[in-house]
Design an enzyme around this catalytic site. Sequence first.
Site, PDB file in Angstrom:
ATOM      1  N   ARG A  13      -2.362   3.339  -4.610  1.00  0.00           N
ATOM      2  CA  ARG A  13      -2.939   4.847  -4.923  1.00  0.00           C
ATOM      3  C   ARG A  13      -2.600   5.946  -4.663  1.00  0.00           C
ATOM      4  NH1 ARG A  13      -6.547   5.698   0.499  1.00  0.00           N
ATOM      5  NH2 ARG A  13      -4.700   4.309   1.731  1.00  0.00           N
ATOM      6  N   LYS A  43      -4.225  14.961   0.007  1.00  0.00           N
ATOM      7  CA  LYS A  43      -3.965  13.992   0.726  1.00  0.00           C
ATOM      8  C   LYS A  43      -3.120  12.779   1.486  1.00  0.00           C
ATOM      9  CE  LYS A  43      -7.087  10.435   0.520  1.00  0.00           C
ATOM     10  NZ  LYS A  43      -8.166   9.140   0.540  1.00  0.00           N
ATOM     11  N   HIS A  44      -2.468  12.285   1.812  1.00  0.00           N
ATOM     12  CA  HIS A  44      -2.975  12.727   3.338  1.00  0.00           C
ATOM     13  C   HIS A  44      -1.154  13.329   4.155  1.00  0.00           C
ATOM     14  CE1 HIS A  44      -4.201   8.933   2.228  1.00  0.00           C
ATOM     15  NE2 HIS A  44      -5.407   8.810   2.935  1.00  0.00           N
ATOM     16  N   HIS A  56      -6.785   3.058   9.526  1.00  0.00           N
ATOM     17  CA  HIS A  56      -7.929   2.882   9.808  1.00  0.00           C
ATOM     18  C   HIS A  56      -7.841   2.206  11.042  1.00  0.00           C
ATOM     19  CE1 HIS A  56      -7.949   3.467   5.741  1.00  0.00           C
ATOM     20  NE2 HIS A  56      -9.463   3.680   6.070  1.00  0.00           N
ATOM     21  N   ASP A 128      -8.720  13.252   8.429  1.00  0.00           N
ATOM     22  CA  ASP A 128      -9.098  12.122   7.975  1.00  0.00           C
ATOM     23  C   ASP A 128      -9.963  11.784   8.696  1.00  0.00           C
ATOM     24  OD1 ASP A 128      -9.020   9.542   6.707  1.00  0.00           O
ATOM     25  OD2 ASP A 128      -6.738   9.740   6.883  1.00  0.00           O
TER      26      ASP A 128
END
Length: 225
Positions: A13, A43-44, A56, A128
Amino acid sequence: IKRFSENHVVGDRAFGENKDDVSKYAIEYMKQLQQNNIISVIKHFPGHGDTDVDSHYGLPLVEKSLAELKELELMPFENAIKAGADAIMISHILLTKIDSENPATMSKEVITNVLRENMEFDGVVITDDMTMGAIIENYDIGEASVKSINAGADIILVCHGYENELNVINSIKNAVKNNIISEERINESVYRILKLKEKYKITNENIEINTDVSNINKRIENIFD
């Protein structure tokens, strides 16, 4: 920064494996979004490249000093800010040598002192998702959101759960009512958000557009064929 194959949190990513590639490609992508009237969010912050824990599910720790971050992770953000970044997303990362108590999302040291004052960013700061494990497994989401606003965040992102949304909204309302969050702090964020909406000519008017989603998906598929 870990290589794509070594970092299972961000992996491919990311725009690259070094600060120069990340700056080059991310800023060009950011500019193209802006030119097409799309608000860009980088981000991040302050960097997720050297984490082993997926926020997460848990709270990642980064044991780098501010000087070390300036040499690597912060460089693409600094370059993007100079290139006109609209908004920055704060990550749920605990930077033990900068603020050993609060993750970046809730850290005044990170958001106000480092990002706002040191790096001179006065755009919109968004968190986030506050329903990620890094927050809800370790903190009360309402209290965490209040702390995030006092740390300097402008928008609290709550992606899952109606009860979570109510908790956050009511916690913020009560914090303002009880002078835990000042109206001045709220007004600062409102001003930044309105300024950004004005830049992109965003109003409260409903826009009815009949969009052929299947055609858009087909065009995307053709790009990758």
